[in-house]
Design an enzyme around this catalytic site. Structure first.
Site, PDB file in Angstrom:
ATOM      1  N   LYS A 243       0.970  -1.198   0.163  1.00 39.07           N
ATOM      2  CA  LYS A 243      -0.052  -0.049  -0.017  1.00 39.07           C
ATOM      3  C   LYS A 243       0.724   1.246   0.088  1.00 39.07           C
ATOM      4  O   LYS A 243       0.636   2.311   0.060  1.00 39.07           O
ATOM      5  CB  LYS A 243      -0.961  -0.046   1.307  1.00 39.07           C
ATOM      6  CG  LYS A 243      -1.999  -1.142   1.257  1.00 39.07           C
ATOM      7  CD  LYS A 243      -2.823  -1.278   0.116  1.00 39.07           C
ATOM      8  CE  LYS A 243      -3.794  -2.372   0.156  1.00 39.07           C
ATOM      9  NZ  LYS A 243      -4.313  -2.821  -1.023  1.00 39.07           N
ATOM     10  N   CYS A 244       2.170   0.985  -0.083  1.00 46.38           N
ATOM     11  CA  CYS A 244       3.097   2.352   0.054  1.00 46.38           C
ATOM     12  C   CYS A 244       2.989   2.846  -1.463  1.00 46.38           C
ATOM     13  O   CYS A 244       2.870   2.237  -2.594  1.00 46.38           O
ATOM     14  CB  CYS A 244       4.450   1.836   0.294  1.00 46.38           C
ATOM     15  SG  CYS A 244       5.723   3.142   0.382  1.00 46.38           S
ATOM     16  N   ASN A 245       3.197   4.116  -1.651  1.00 45.09           N
ATOM     17  CA  ASN A 245       3.384   4.920  -2.763  1.00 45.09           C
ATOM     18  C   ASN A 245       4.297   4.463  -3.679  1.00 45.09           C
ATOM     19  O   ASN A 245       4.338   4.636  -4.718  1.00 45.09           O
ATOM     20  CB  ASN A 245       3.424   6.669  -2.318  1.00 45.09           C
ATOM     21  CG  ASN A 245       2.193   6.931  -2.113  1.00 45.09           C
ATOM     22  OD1 ASN A 245       1.000   6.539  -2.190  1.00 45.09           O
ATOM     23  ND2 ASN A 245       2.080   8.147  -1.411  1.00 45.09           N
ATOM     24  N   PHE A 246       5.533   4.051  -2.948  1.00 42.97           N
ATOM     25  CA  PHE A 246       6.661   3.514  -3.779  1.00 42.97           C
ATOM     26  C   PHE A 246       6.400   2.011  -4.404  1.00 42.97           C
ATOM     27  O   PHE A 246       7.295   1.863  -4.890  1.00 42.97           O
ATOM     28  CB  PHE A 246       7.856   3.641  -2.833  1.00 42.97           C
ATOM     29  CG  PHE A 246       8.350   5.116  -2.375  1.00 42.97           C
ATOM     30  CD1 PHE A 246       8.755   5.831  -3.481  1.00 42.97           C
ATOM     31  CD2 PHE A 246       8.586   5.343  -1.140  1.00 42.97           C
ATOM     32  CE1 PHE A 246       9.263   7.260  -2.953  1.00 42.97           C
ATOM     33  CE2 PHE A 246       8.909   6.680  -0.601  1.00 42.97           C
ATOM     34  CZ  PHE A 246       9.200   7.618  -1.614  1.00 42.97           C
ATOM     35  N   SER A 247       5.271   1.653  -4.002  1.00 44.90           N
ATOM     36  CA  SER A 247       5.256   0.089  -4.797  1.00 44.90           C
ATOM     37  C   SER A 247       4.959   0.137  -6.055  1.00 44.90           C
ATOM     38  O   SER A 247       5.518  -0.927  -6.608  1.00 44.90           O
ATOM     39  CB  SER A 247       3.898  -0.593  -3.850  1.00 44.90           C
ATOM     40  OG  SER A 247       2.650   0.176  -4.575  1.00 44.90           O
TER      41      SER A 247
END
Length: 171
Positions: free
Chosen positions: A35-39
């Site tokens: 769920k991280c923006n960096f995913s």
């Protein structure tokens, strides 16, 4: 010689994985969260893996829920999510802690041998990357914002380095 080879970790499938099996390979270890923006970096990590795996390169994704509770998935759900959304084929590991008294020993080792932002040893967010040479030693640590594709030159240089010397890069 001190290396990552003395550690084991549990894959998302539940199987034990000995890092000793990486002997002779260059590896990029990354703490990941779905769920991280960096995913979105997962697609680039897979691309690097596909481009260099025949030359002895691998990526290891360690799920971590310590930052913003961005990893709600467990076990086989982790592997399925990353395969479905990013077509990931490199190893995905069960959730680990990367900081604190219960941090996985591998991450304690990685933090002990390098520093991140502001010379701090603690990992500050998801998608911190650690490049390991074919001798199992830490070469460099990269911040979450470092795009995987920008690591091509350092990966190639480590794949082509037959002297076993550690090449350090500070980012």
């Amino acid at each position: 010689m001190d290396s990552i080879y003395r550690f084991n970790a549990q894959l998302a499938s539940g199987e034990n994985f000995s890092l000793e099996s990486l002997q002779g390979k260059t590896a990029l270890i990354v703490n990941i969260a779905s769920k991280c923006n960096f995913s979105v970096q997962m697609a680039s990590l897979e691309k690097l893996y596909q481009e260099y795996k025949q030359q002895g390169f691998t990526v290891l994704g360690f799920a971590c829920n310590q930052f913003g509770h961005n990893e709600p998935l467990e076990g086989n759900e982790l592997k399925a999510f990353y395969q479905q959304h990013f077509d990931v084929s490199f190893p995905i590991f069960n959730k680990v802690l990367v900081n604190g008294p219960d941090a996985h020993p591998l991450f304690n080792y990685l933090k002990c041998h390098t520093r991140g932002i502001a010379q701090n040893r603690a990992i500050k967010w998801n998608f911190t990357k650690f490049l390991i040479n074919s001798e199992g030693q830490l070469v460099a640590r990269y911040a979450p914002r470092t795009k995987p594709e920008t690591l091509k030159m350092v990966i190639e240089s480590n794949l082509n380095d037959e002297t076993g010397l550690i090449q350090c890069a500070k980012v």
